[in-house]
Design a protein around this motif. Structure first.
Motif, short mmCIF file in Angstrom:
data_model
loop_
_atom_site.label_atom_id
_atom_site.label_comp_id
_atom_site.label_asym_id
_atom_site.label_seq_id
_atom_site.Cartn_x
_atom_site.Cartn_y
_atom_site.Cartn_z
N PHE B 472 37.23 48.26 12.03
CA PHE B 472 38.18 47.71 11.40
C PHE B 472 37.82 46.44 10.64
N LYS B 473 36.70 46.29 10.20
CA LYS B 473 35.98 45.47 9.50
C LYS B 473 35.80 45.87 8.00
N VAL B 474 36.01 44.73 7.01
CA VAL B 474 35.35 45.18 5.71
C VAL B 474 33.92 44.61 5.63
N LEU B 475 33.02 45.60 5.21
CA LEU B 475 31.39 45.22 5.31
C LEU B 475 31.15 44.62 3.77
N THR B 476 31.33 45.17 2.94
CA THR B 476 31.10 44.82 1.62
C THR B 476 32.25 44.79 0.41
N GLY B 477 32.22 44.08 -0.35
CA GLY B 477 33.41 44.07 -1.27
C GLY B 477 34.68 43.30 -0.79
N PRO B 478 35.93 43.33 -1.45
CA PRO B 478 36.02 44.41 -2.53
C PRO B 478 35.46 43.79 -4.01
N ASP B 479 34.71 44.89 -4.49
CA ASP B 479 34.20 44.64 -5.96
C ASP B 479 35.02 45.02 -6.96
N LEU B 480 35.43 44.06 -7.97
CA LEU B 480 36.15 44.72 -8.87
C LEU B 480 35.48 44.81 -10.17
N VAL B 481 35.35 45.96 -10.96
CA VAL B 481 34.63 46.30 -12.01
C VAL B 481 35.59 46.88 -13.21
N SER B 482 35.54 46.32 -14.35
CA SER B 482 36.45 46.89 -15.21
C SER B 482 35.89 47.25 -16.53
N ARG B 483 36.32 48.11 -17.39
CA ARG B 483 36.06 48.69 -18.43
C ARG B 483 36.95 49.24 -19.25
N GLY B 484 36.91 48.61 -20.56
CA GLY B 484 38.13 48.98 -21.78
C GLY B 484 39.43 48.24 -21.13
N PHE B 485 39.27 47.23 -20.43
CA PHE B 485 40.52 46.34 -19.95
C PHE B 485 40.49 45.01 -20.73
N VAL B 486 39.51 44.04 -20.56
CA VAL B 486 39.54 42.53 -21.10
C VAL B 486 38.09 42.53 -21.36
#
Lengths: 549, 549
Positions: B472-486
């Motif tokens: 129950f470990k977060v290893l990497t991220g969260p990464d947020l990537v957006s397209r067509g948003f802002v």
């Protein structure tokens, strides 16, 4: 003596987002502040407003924002522009009523100074003095504006028609003639209907046309028109009264106008004639006239919902007569014709189009435009409010009434006329469009729109991989996830094969100890894109996310 | 005796994708196989074709696909439908010429049987016999079809107008009268212009109108029209000849039609009159007439490119006269008016609209439709080719000429008339739409379209996390990537804050040992969606990808 600067920040070479400025030394008078509806390719954009950088940079000069009338293409940008640059607002009673309700939605009423004006108001600044003349248009309280400057008068017509038998106030012909009686430097005049020959039909004739249809109808009548056309609404009420029909109103903006309109005395309804839409079934069909929104086929409006059978209180009965008292704006023709079709399917008799006299434009046709030019007799002429060809056609009309071609200026937004009584030179001010999406002002631009277009056309594939970059090992993935691309069911093989291809490529890259992430992404693209195109003929957006674990 | 089944798989209640079937026992005659252009909301869709499941299930019965004429809404679906169910094709010379060129693009010519027919052809099957009568329409070789069945004749008009002074062949009035001289069971007739009063203008008058404009023009002439309107093209050639102008042709489909048209003898051009577009500058302006595509403002067509100054050989000169010899189809009004505006800006004089006689519809108006009904005198009548209100209006015309309302059938696609001389009953066959995107037939449906619409309006945010689910470990991220948003620039804070929120939520979930991935995704959504909406007023698609490492 200094020159007068006149320029448009919106409304030149386009229909919508009207905004014009008159500047003399340290004073700027702004006229109107409208929105434009987005074009088809502007995916997700709610509204388009003028870029007001020039006004922000010169805010110390701004004396006020003067409104010609209360239509969206003249007042709709006010909340957004006031957030960028505060200006005291001057306008007619109904105009400011509509502005106020708009500012309330943005919770900004307290921040904005609003000043009522009428045809007798005179607002004097240091160099310039602003006064008004009543015109006729498809909304009450429409004014032309006259600005006296040290170089002569600058006259702005607003939207207008010269209706000899209007409903409500008359156009002030005498005052216009007086203004034209000397020293008009520039006229800016409405070009919307410059391509139409003759005179525009009087609003009074529309009343007769509607009464005619109402008199002949047997069952219920459902009439859709623009909510802001208060005079039209009054004529509908009158026709209903003449035929002993009750009035019920549906659609948010229509309900609002009936409230404001009655409150301000623009709409007169006999006691007991206005009934709640929920009670219409207590009356027989020939006692009912429903007024509603949706004359443009707007997806969420009352008539559209009624047509598709999804309105919560009104369904179409076979004997219903539906009157669409409006012309479709060019971008709306398909939606309007879809609505009409659904109404027919539901069994209604639909009265629309130009066969019956149930609608008249609010803009003067070419003879009225010539009359305006003849009244005002300006030294220089700038056609405004219209696409380029309408401005150009208006310019031709001006030549016909004797204005010399060299004194006619077909301008673009941001072109700046510097005028004296003796001569004109042209300059530039910054101008452009700002896109409104949700609550954001200008945070959506070309890159975002380009991405939305790409996503709209072919969807996307997201490729996710986690990599141990120290040991050049793929840890998990690649996982391919798609949206808006193909049905997942039935396309398992496609995605599986693509995954295998991407994995091979990645393993090769790891073998070659490729470290650069953009290089890795490019290599994935190189193998995935042609494979997908070959199999489907499509080019979805490929979004590769590499995670280093 | 068995009943005759008649049904439409496309073209009823809509403009486009025409396809009608006449079935008697073990024989099916198919008439036309057209496409429809996608509606605005059908993001990324290239074409819409009829669902032919019924034909696939009954392919052993199909005797042939009979084509009334060569327009896209009557032949455009052939390659896609032939891939699903093979049918021998019967059609006029130009019609099959166009079909062949279409099949070549799909590399399918060898697989499809094509049979030329003309007005004298009679094709007899076991129960049914097919013959033809010439009509007039905006493309040569347009035919009406008469199918003799054991229950009487079934007559299909195709698209038609009754032009007394056509260019090319005349309508076969005598033959139509003879067909109507007895035992016509059903007439299926074109309803496109049923809402127009009177008679449609003759193609001959258009020739005079064009000659008039060509005669008055001083500089070059650029004329845009539908490439398939071969008679119109001939009249343009004739006008150019009368005024000693050379003809140059641009636009792929226009060039193709000039090739096929000359080859088949439909277009007659004097030796030396047709010149290469690259050589136009060798002539003076008043010796040039350019014929091009783009009369509908299509984004990639020649006139559109010329208007925006992006055509590689033709630019607008100030004295150019541009003639748009076409009416905009409802969905195209905005594009056409944008093109006209750009042409004006470039300095051209643009002749368009209904002021000049430079275009006539290819479809008969209400008086012609009544005449057709009077010629054919059917027992039963089915209005075809049109939106519901056009079919309904056509039905009213039929009543006016004496057909009893109970014998008129306004039908939808998939409704099936079972007719004998004595009676009619109604049934159903499967019908619907199939969407074409790239090379895929029907692999884009409602879910994909809904996603595209969502992406188009608000873009997307991809959330990627890799998790060690054992510990129950977060290893990497969260990464947020957006397209067509802002715009990414200027929105760093937004994305950073959103990332922090998602991370907190994830860590909480890990603490609570949440194992279920959809639960995890739902929790991320729950925190991210309201945050984004509050900050931007937008609802981008949120796509969460969890990776277990």
């Amino acid at each position: 003596m200094s020159e007068v600067k006149i320029f448009g920040l919106g409304g030149l070479g386009e229909i919508g987002k009207n905004m014009y400025c008159v500047e003399y030394e340290d004073e700027i008078i702004v006229i109107d502040c409208g929105v434009k509806f987005p074009e088809n390719e502007m995916f997700g954009i709610d509204l388009v407003i003028p870029d007001v950088s020039y006004l922000i940079d010169n805010k110390h000069k701004i004396k006020g924002l003067f409104l010609t009338h209360g239509h969206e293409d003249h007042i709709g940008a006010i909340p957004f522009v006031q957030k960028q640059v505060k200006m005291p607002i001057y306008g007619g009673r109904l105009t400011l009523g509509l502005v106020k309700s708009k500012l309330e939605e943005h919770r900004m009423v307290a921040e904005v100074e609003m000043n009522f004006v009428n045809e007798d108001s005179v607002i004097a600044f240091n160099h310039m003095t602003v006064s008004f003349f009543r015109t006729n248009h498809s909304i009450p309280d429409s004014y032309g504006i006259c600005i006296e400057t040290p170089q002569g008068k600058v006259v702005h017509t607003g939207d207008f028609k010269l209706d000899m038998t209007p409903v409500g106030h008359s156009t002030e012909f005498a005052k216009m003639a007086k203004i034209g009686n000397g020293d008009v430097l520039v006229l800016l005049s409405d070009s919307t209907n410059s391509e139409r020959p003759g005179f525009t039909m009087s609003e009074r004739s529309v009343g007769e046309g509607i009464l005619d249809v109402v008199t002949k109808a047997r069952g219920r009548i459902i009439l859709a028109t623009f909510a802001s056309n208060v005079h039209r609404l009054q004529q509908v009420v009158d026709a209903a009264k003449a035929q002993n029909r009750k009035i019920a109103v549906i659609g948010r903006s229509m309900e609002k106008v009936f409230l404001i309109g009655q409150e301000l005395g623009y709409i007169q309804i006999p006691e007991g004639m206005l009934i709640d839409i929920k009670t219409i079934d207590n009356y027989s069909d020939n006692q009912i006239l429903i007024i509603c929104t949706g004359s443009q086929g707007e997806p969420m409006a009352a008539l559209t919902r009624i047509a598709s059978g999804s309105h919560r209180t009104v369904q179409i009965y076979p004997d219903d007569t539906v009157i669409i008292s409006a012309s479709p704006i060019p971008g709306n023709t398909v939606n309007v014709s879809r609505t009409i079709d659904k109404l027919y399917r539901a069994g209604a008799n639909v009265i629309h189009g130009s066969v019956f006299d149930i609608h008249a434009s609010g803009h003067g046709s070419s003879e009225e435009l010539k009359l305006m030019l003849s009244f005002i007799r300006p030294r220089y002429f700038i056609p405004i409010h219209g696409e380029y060809r309408m401005l150009k056609t208006h310019a031709k009309l001006a030549m016909q009434v004797g204005i010399e071609p060299k004194n006619i200026f077909v301008m673009d937004n941001g072109e700046c006329m510097r005028a004296t009584r003796e001569s004109v030179t042209m300059g530039k001010v910054p101008a452009g469009v700002v896109l409104i999406d949700g609550s954001g002002i200008g945070d959506v631009g070309n890159i975002v729109l380009r991405d939305r277009k790409h996503l709209a056309e072919d969807g996307l594939i997201v490729v996710v991989v986690s990599i141990d970059m120290k040991n050049f090992k793929v840890l998990t993935g690649p996982d391919l996830v798609s949206r808006g691309f193909v049905y997942v069911r039935g396309s398992e093989t496609l995605i599986q094969e693509a995954t295998v291809l991407v994995k091979q490529k990645l393993l090769e890259a790891m073998d070659k100890k490729v470290k650069d992430w953009s290089e890795l992404k490019a290599q994935i693209n190189e193998v995935l894109k042609p494979y997908i195109f070959e199999k489907t003929g499509r080019n979805p957006m490929i979004l590769t996310i590499l995670m280093e674990v």
